[in-house]
Scaffold this motif. Sequence first.
Motif, PDB file in Angstrom:
ATOM      1  N   CYS A  13      45.459  36.825  36.684  1.00  0.00           N
ATOM      2  CA  CYS A  13      44.891  38.007  37.324  1.00  0.00           C
ATOM      3  C   CYS A  13      44.126  37.583  38.564  1.00  0.00           C
ATOM      4  O   CYS A  13      43.204  36.770  38.492  1.00  0.00           O
ATOM      5  CB  CYS A  13      43.945  38.728  36.364  1.00  0.00           C
ATOM      6  N   ARG A  14      44.518  38.136  39.683  1.00  0.00           N
ATOM      7  CA  ARG A  14      43.800  37.848  40.916  1.00  0.00           C
ATOM      8  C   ARG A  14      43.850  39.080  41.793  1.00  0.00           C
ATOM      9  O   ARG A  14      44.763  39.891  41.710  1.00  0.00           O
ATOM     10  CB  ARG A  14      44.383  36.636  41.638  1.00  0.00           C
ATOM     11  N   SER A  49      52.488  44.655  39.171  1.00  0.00           N
ATOM     12  CA  SER A  49      52.142  45.119  40.514  1.00  0.00           C
ATOM     13  C   SER A  49      50.654  45.012  40.804  1.00  0.00           C
ATOM     14  O   SER A  49      50.262  44.890  41.964  1.00  0.00           O
ATOM     15  CB  SER A  49      52.610  46.556  40.716  1.00  0.00           C
ATOM     16  N   ARG A  50      49.835  45.050  39.751  1.00  0.00           N
ATOM     17  CA  ARG A  50      48.390  44.932  39.953  1.00  0.00           C
ATOM     18  C   ARG A  50      47.745  44.550  38.633  1.00  0.00           C
ATOM     19  O   ARG A  50      48.049  45.128  37.597  1.00  0.00           O
ATOM     20  CB  ARG A  50      47.799  46.247  40.476  1.00  0.00           C
ATOM     21  N   SER A  51      46.861  43.569  38.682  1.00  0.00           N
ATOM     22  CA  SER A  51      46.245  43.087  37.448  1.00  0.00           C
ATOM     23  C   SER A  51      44.753  43.341  37.372  1.00  0.00           C
ATOM     24  O   SER A  51      44.170  43.199  36.293  1.00  0.00           O
ATOM     25  CB  SER A  51      46.520  41.585  37.263  1.00  0.00           C
ATOM     26  N   LEU A  52      44.119  43.727  38.484  1.00  0.00           N
ATOM     27  CA  LEU A  52      42.682  43.958  38.493  1.00  0.00           C
ATOM     28  C   LEU A  52      42.345  45.174  39.347  1.00  0.00           C
ATOM     29  O   LEU A  52      42.988  45.420  40.369  1.00  0.00           O
ATOM     30  CB  LEU A  52      41.931  42.756  39.078  1.00  0.00           C
ATOM     31  N   ILE A  53      41.333  45.924  38.920  1.00  0.00           N
ATOM     32  CA  ILE A  53      40.673  46.924  39.761  1.00  0.00           C
ATOM     33  C   ILE A  53      39.192  46.616  39.657  1.00  0.00           C
ATOM     34  O   ILE A  53      38.570  46.882  38.622  1.00  0.00           O
ATOM     35  CB  ILE A  53      40.983  48.361  39.307  1.00  0.00           C
ATOM     36  N   GLU A 264      37.736  36.146  41.964  1.00  0.00           N
ATOM     37  CA  GLU A 264      38.076  34.978  41.155  1.00  0.00           C
ATOM     38  C   GLU A 264      39.437  35.156  40.488  1.00  0.00           C
ATOM     39  O   GLU A 264      39.798  36.257  40.086  1.00  0.00           O
ATOM     40  CB  GLU A 264      37.010  34.749  40.087  1.00  0.00           C
ATOM     41  N   GLN A 265      40.162  34.067  40.349  1.00  0.00           N
ATOM     42  CA  GLN A 265      41.433  34.088  39.633  1.00  0.00           C
ATOM     43  C   GLN A 265      41.162  33.789  38.160  1.00  0.00           C
ATOM     44  O   GLN A 265      40.454  32.831  37.836  1.00  0.00           O
ATOM     45  CB  GLN A 265      42.377  33.036  40.222  1.00  0.00           C
ATOM     46  N   ILE A 266      41.676  34.631  37.269  1.00  0.00           N
ATOM     47  CA  ILE A 266      41.481  34.429  35.836  1.00  0.00           C
ATOM     48  C   ILE A 266      42.832  34.349  35.139  1.00  0.00           C
ATOM     49  O   ILE A 266      43.861  34.761  35.680  1.00  0.00           O
ATOM     50  CB  ILE A 266      40.636  35.553  35.215  1.00  0.00           C
ATOM     51  N   LEU A 267      42.800  33.798  33.935  1.00  0.00           N
ATOM     52  CA  LEU A 267      43.997  33.703  33.108  1.00  0.00           C
ATOM     53  C   LEU A 267      43.728  34.442  31.811  1.00  0.00           C
ATOM     54  O   LEU A 267      42.741  34.162  31.113  1.00  0.00           O
ATOM     55  CB  LEU A 267      44.325  32.232  32.822  1.00  0.00           C
ATOM     56  N   MET A 268      44.582  35.425  31.502  1.00  0.00           N
ATOM     57  CA  MET A 268      44.462  36.190  30.266  1.00  0.00           C
ATOM     58  C   MET A 268      45.622  35.851  29.340  1.00  0.00           C
ATOM     59  O   MET A 268      46.785  35.850  29.753  1.00  0.00           O
ATOM     60  CB  MET A 268      44.491  37.697  30.551  1.00  0.00           C
TER      61      MET A 268
END
Length: 324
Positions: A13-14, A49-53, A264-268
């Motif tokens: 997620c970025r 298409s989108r991982s964060l708001i 920040e880039q995260i990994l879920m």
Amino acid sequence: MSNTEHDPDAVECRHRAATGPKVEILTARDVPLGGPRAMTVRRTLPQRSRSLIGAWCFVDHYGPADITHGGGMDVAPHPHTGLQTVSWLFSGEVEHRDSLGSHAMIRPGEVNLMTGGNGICHSEVATPRTTTLHGVQLWVALPDEHRRTGRAFVNHVPEPVVLSGATLRVFLGSLAGETSPVATFSPLVGAEITLAPHSRVELPVNPDFEHGVLLDTGQVSVAGTELQPSDLGYLGTGAAGLELVNHSAEPARLLLLGGAPFEEQILMWWNFVGRTHDEIVAFREAWEQESDQFGRVEGYEGPVQRLPAPALPAVTIKPRPAAR
């Protein structure tokens, strides 16, 4: 709520920058919650298409589901790291227990926020007096400097804010002159909005935030773009106002979620938010070994005392690439 998929994707997620009033529509995918008689949730975050708001990284929307003859929600103790869970109901009642010792009933109009930090576990069970279950489960990613914070749980009942054409319940952040006392670790807003029939509302919003509008019921357009129920309409930063129009003769209900872009880039993976493959492996091992990192839930009486973690892939977790 747990991600109950048997083979969950690892999702990188970025933030993907967007500005202006154009609305990007994120459609939901169906995910079964538990066994064969359990209800299905509609997931709009994360996706390709989108991982964060803002820091919002997970959106599950469920119901209205008739659970009078079985099924519903009975999620055994399961772990979380690196996030806060936000529970919001439209109808029904859910019993929450966690390893902090919290025991609470989640009811419509009340926000329940649980901070997982370095590790927590909890259970969620629809109560016997619930006939119809309807609500959302949301996750917020914690910034790196706060993701090892201690466990916490808070319940808050926001007062309704009545505007011309709309009623708001601001459960996180600030909107329409109302500020929630519930603490978050990054700038966020979360609110339930009910639009009167055939109403048009222009809400002032923070132009430094990106926003998502999750439509629950009704026929609503956002900034001129019509949403279908369960759609999540995304708007990038730069807008100081948000136009909402209810086109129907009945009230319409939606959630507004927003926040400062989470850089920040995260990994879920499964119920863990981390930063690296090795970290996710360590979280999983700690849960399977019943480590004190997550603690224990007391008082849960379901048939399975704790959810086992899904099997890890046989190779290094390869996160899905974010869309460009």
